[in-house]
Structures are given as structure tokens and as C-alpha cells.
Design a protein around this motif. Structure first.
Motif, short mmCIF file in Angstrom:
data_model
loop_
_atom_site.label_atom_id
_atom_site.label_comp_id
_atom_site.label_asym_id
_atom_site.label_seq_id
_atom_site.Cartn_x
_atom_site.Cartn_y
_atom_site.Cartn_z
N ILE A 27 -6.97 8.68 -14.80
CA ILE A 27 -5.88 7.90 -15.39
C ILE A 27 -5.23 7.03 -14.31
O ILE A 27 -4.99 5.84 -14.50
N VAL A 28 -4.98 7.65 -13.14
CA VAL A 28 -4.37 6.92 -12.03
C VAL A 28 -5.23 5.71 -11.64
O VAL A 28 -4.73 4.59 -11.49
N LYS A 29 -6.53 5.94 -11.51
CA LYS A 29 -7.44 4.86 -11.09
C LYS A 29 -7.41 3.71 -12.11
O LYS A 29 -7.32 2.54 -11.75
N THR A 30 -7.47 4.09 -13.39
CA THR A 30 -7.47 3.05 -14.44
C THR A 30 -6.18 2.23 -14.36
O THR A 30 -6.20 1.00 -14.49
N MET A 31 -5.05 2.92 -14.15
CA MET A 31 -3.77 2.21 -14.09
C MET A 31 -3.69 1.30 -12.87
O MET A 31 -3.21 0.18 -12.95
N VAL A 32 -4.15 1.81 -11.72
CA VAL A 32 -4.12 0.97 -10.50
C VAL A 32 -5.00 -0.27 -10.72
O VAL A 32 -4.58 -1.40 -10.41
N GLU A 33 -6.18 -0.04 -11.26
CA GLU A 33 -7.10 -1.17 -11.45
C GLU A 33 -6.59 -2.16 -12.49
O GLU A 33 -6.83 -3.36 -12.39
N ALA A 34 -5.84 -1.65 -13.48
CA ALA A 34 -5.25 -2.55 -14.49
C ALA A 34 -4.24 -3.50 -13.85
O ALA A 34 -3.92 -4.55 -14.39
N HIS A 35 -3.72 -3.10 -12.67
CA HIS A 35 -2.80 -3.96 -11.92
C HIS A 35 -3.54 -4.90 -10.97
O HIS A 35 -2.90 -5.62 -10.20
N GLU A 57 -10.06 21.61 4.77
CA GLU A 57 -9.16 22.51 5.52
C GLU A 57 -8.07 21.77 6.29
O GLU A 57 -7.19 22.38 6.85
N LYS A 58 -8.14 20.42 6.37
CA LYS A 58 -7.11 19.69 7.12
C LYS A 58 -6.18 18.94 6.19
O LYS A 58 -4.98 18.81 6.44
N GLY A 59 -6.72 18.37 5.12
CA GLY A 59 -5.86 17.65 4.20
C GLY A 59 -6.49 16.40 3.65
O GLY A 59 -7.63 16.05 3.98
N SER A 60 -5.73 15.74 2.77
CA SER A 60 -6.23 14.54 2.10
C SER A 60 -5.19 13.43 2.12
O SER A 60 -3.99 13.71 2.15
N SER A 61 -5.67 12.19 2.08
CA SER A 61 -4.79 11.03 1.93
C SER A 61 -5.30 10.22 0.76
O SER A 61 -6.48 9.85 0.72
N PHE A 62 -4.43 9.99 -0.21
CA PHE A 62 -4.76 9.08 -1.31
C PHE A 62 -4.00 7.78 -1.05
O PHE A 62 -2.79 7.80 -0.80
N ILE A 63 -4.73 6.67 -1.07
CA ILE A 63 -4.11 5.38 -0.77
C ILE A 63 -4.36 4.45 -1.95
O ILE A 63 -5.51 4.33 -2.40
N PHE A 64 -3.29 3.83 -2.44
CA PHE A 64 -3.53 2.79 -3.43
C PHE A 64 -2.82 1.51 -3.01
O PHE A 64 -1.78 1.55 -2.35
N THR A 65 -3.43 0.38 -3.36
CA THR A 65 -2.85 -0.91 -3.02
C THR A 65 -2.65 -1.71 -4.30
O THR A 65 -3.41 -1.57 -5.26
N LEU A 66 -1.61 -2.53 -4.31
CA LEU A 66 -1.35 -3.40 -5.45
C LEU A 66 -1.08 -4.80 -4.94
O LEU A 66 -0.42 -4.95 -3.90
N PRO A 67 -1.56 -5.82 -5.64
CA PRO A 67 -1.20 -7.19 -5.24
C PRO A 67 0.30 -7.36 -5.44
O PRO A 67 0.87 -6.79 -6.37
N GLY A 80 -5.32 -3.69 -8.50
CA GLY A 80 -5.30 -3.00 -7.21
C GLY A 80 -6.50 -2.10 -7.01
O GLY A 80 -7.45 -2.13 -7.80
N GLY A 81 -6.44 -1.29 -5.97
CA GLY A 81 -7.55 -0.38 -5.67
C GLY A 81 -7.01 0.96 -5.18
O GLY A 81 -5.88 1.05 -4.69
N ILE A 82 -7.82 2.00 -5.33
CA ILE A 82 -7.41 3.34 -4.86
C ILE A 82 -8.60 4.03 -4.22
O ILE A 82 -9.74 3.85 -4.68
N ALA A 95 0.85 -1.20 0.00
CA ALA A 95 0.00 0.00 0.00
C ALA A 95 0.88 1.25 0.00
O ALA A 95 1.91 1.29 0.67
N VAL A 96 0.47 2.24 -0.78
CA VAL A 96 1.19 3.52 -0.79
C VAL A 96 0.18 4.59 -0.38
O VAL A 96 -0.91 4.69 -0.96
#
Ligand code: ADP
Length: 278
Positions: free
Chosen positions: A242-250, A261-271, A252-254, A204-205
Motif C-alpha cells: 500500500i505504501v509503495k502504491t501511494m508513494v508511486e501515485a505521487h 541483525e543490525k537494522g533497516s532503513s526505508f527511504i521514500f522520495t517525493l517530487p 515518488g520512489g521507495i 526524502a524521508v
């Protein structure tokens, strides 16, 4: 472009709305143009298959990139002052033109990538890769942009990690895109933290920022093509799709977690490994 129709085989008229030179010279104008291009429906093309439609628009975008790149090179030459010295005012204006041209080029490239992925021409080429090094190299590549905004990027990963079966070019593209957004949507002085972790089966990233955050009403739609939360942003709204399509092509999931006002976290996982791949 494998799988797409050869130029001479396409016998069709593209009913593309006219975009004025002034429009093209402004990034917002180009975004408008790209959105209009997207509206080109099968009705405006004969034959009307999706592949032909994307192939034709891809060619149009490709042809549009050439003059943009030529103009960029010419402006860089002028700015180098090898052809004569410039006043500060002239340099400022040319700097603006150079910036706009480079944004145009990025938008055109993104749109082409989107079309290629959309028409399933972009399949991952799996190799065994070290995810921690890939992430770290991408962070290094973005540090200058982050420093310009006085943003601190921290990185955390396990000491030893099993390799992941993935397409390195796509992984680079995914990480750069997410980091680029984190930099773009975080105010100067903020923080970006990147963390790589693993379980038995997956890696996971997480890319976390202390930026503007995303209002709840936008959260479910930001991975859609052309969806842009902030109207004043100069993006195309294509990056995350584009990112989602690429993650899913692997395989994985995102997903995103965000507090306005506090921030965001984007998480993607790959098998970690795909059967039958290196
Ligand atoms: P854009 O080119 O507009 O940045 P993206 O597809 O990359 O397109 O992102 C879609 C929208 O998601 C953006 O317009 C922005 O509103 C929101 N977004 C993406 N990343 C972040 C982030 N790190 N912080 C806040 N908003 C974000």
C-alpha cells in the motif's frame, strides 16, 4: 465508493471458502481468510471484470467489519465494568479478545485499502504540505507504542523547507505504516531515527531502525502484496505494498536498505511540486 458497482447491480455468487468462527477469532485465521479471498479468481464471479471483483470483495470486507466493530464496542463496555465488576482473570481474557478484535479491524481496513488502491480508486488529492511537520506529528502519534517497547525515536530535519505537493492523508498513512513496522520489528531498547532531507527537486524521508533487519532473500519481495518475511508476525503483508502504491501515485520512489541483525532503513522520495498543482 465512487466508481464501484452499486450493491444491487451485482448479481453474482462469491465462492468464498468457509472460515470457521475459531479461525476468525484468531488473527492468523483471518490472515488465512484474507489470503483465500485474494485467491478468488475471475472464474468464480460473473461478470468477471477486475473492478467488479474488487468491488464485491470490498463490500464483503465492509460487511465483515461491522460485527467486528460491534463486538469490540461490547467488549470495551464489559471491560469498563459499568455493567458489573470483573475478576482479574475475566479482565485478562477480555483484554485478549479486545486486542484480537482491534487487530482484525486493522487487517480488514488494510485489505479494503489494498483493494481500493488496486482498482485505482485511490488517487492523491494534491495540496501544498509541510513535510517536516507531517512527519513530526506522526512520530508524536506513535510515541506511546514506541515507549511501550522502550524504543527511542529521534527526528532530524532542515530548519526551513520548501512545501511539497502531496496528499496529506496518504502521507500520514505512509509514515505511520513505516514507523509501525520499525516499532514492530525492533527489539525493546532499540532506536528509531527519522530524517527528512531535501534537494532542489525532491524531499526524502528516511526511517531507520536498529531492529531485526531483513535477510537478502526477502529484500526484493517485501513490497509485494501479501509478502511477509517473518512467519510469526501477525501482519497481513499488505502494508508495504500500500505504501509503495501511494508513494508511486505521487510520482515518488521507495526502497529499503537492510543488514540482518543490525537494522533497516526505508527511504521514500517525493517530487516537491507537480506542475499544475498547488
Ligand atoms: P506486515 O504486515 O507483515 O508487517 P508489510 O507489508 O508491512 O507487512 O511488511 C512486509 C514484510 O517486510 C514484513 O513481514 C517483514 O518481514 C518485513 N519488514 C517490513 N518492515 C520491516 C522492518 N522495519 N524491519 C524488518 N523487517 C521489516
Amino acid at each position: 465508493m465512487p466508481g464501484s458497482p452499486a450493491r444491487k447491480e451485482i448479481n453474482m455468487e462469491l465462492n468464498i471458502p468457509s472460515i470457521s468462527f475459531d479461525d476468525v477469532m484468531s488473527v492468523k485465521g483471518l490472515v488465512k481468510g484474507l489470503e483465500q479471498l485474494r485467491e478468488i479468481g475471475p472464474a468464480s464471479l460473473e461478470p468477471s471484470s477486475e473492478t467488479n471483483r474488487n468491488g464485491a470483495v470490498c463490500m464483503f470486507i465492509h460487511d465483515m467489519k461491522n460485527p467486528v466493530m460491534t463486538a469490540g464496542t461490547s467488549v470495551s463496555r464489559l471491560l469498563s465494568e459499568k455493567m458489573g465488576s470483573l475478576t482479574d482473570r475475566q479482565k485478562d481474557y477480555l483484554g485478549l479478545v479486545k486486542n484480537s478484535l482491534s487487530k482484525l479491524e486493522t487487517l480488514l481496513t488494510q485489505f479494503m485499502d489494498f483493494l481500493k488502491i488496486d482498482s485505482r480508486e485511490c488517487k492523491p488529492v494534491f495540496h501544498s504540505i509541510d513535510m517536516a511537520s507531517a512527519v513530526s506529528r506522526n512520530i508524536d502519534g506513535m510515541k506511546i507504542n514506541a515507549e511501550k517497547k522502550r524504543l527511542n525515536i529521534s527526528f532530524d530535519c532542515p530548519e526551513l523547507m520548501a512545501p511539497v505537493s502531496a496528499d496529506l492523508m496518504m502521507i500520514n498513512r505512509i509514515i505511520t505504516n513505516l514507523l509501525d513496522n520499525a516499532i514492530k520489528y525492533t527489539d525493546p531498547g532499540g532506536k528509531i531515527s527519522v530524517k527528512v532531507s531535501e534537494t532542489d527537486d525532491s524531499v526524502a524521508v528516511r526511517i531507520m531502525d536498529t531492529g531485526a533487519g531483513i535477510p537478502p532473500q526477502h529484500l526484493s519481495r517485501i513490497f509485494e502484496p501479501f509478502y511477509r518475511g517473518q512467519n510469526d508476525s501477525e501482519g497481513s503483508g499488505l502494508g508495504l505494498s500500500i505504501v509503495k502504491t501511494m508513494v508511486e501515485a505521487h510520482g515518488g520512489g521507495i526502497w529499503v536498505e537492510s543488514i540482518p541483525e543490525k537494522g533497516s532503513s526505508f527511504i521514500f522520495t517525493l517530487p516537491k511540486r507537480k506542475q499544475g498543482h498547488a
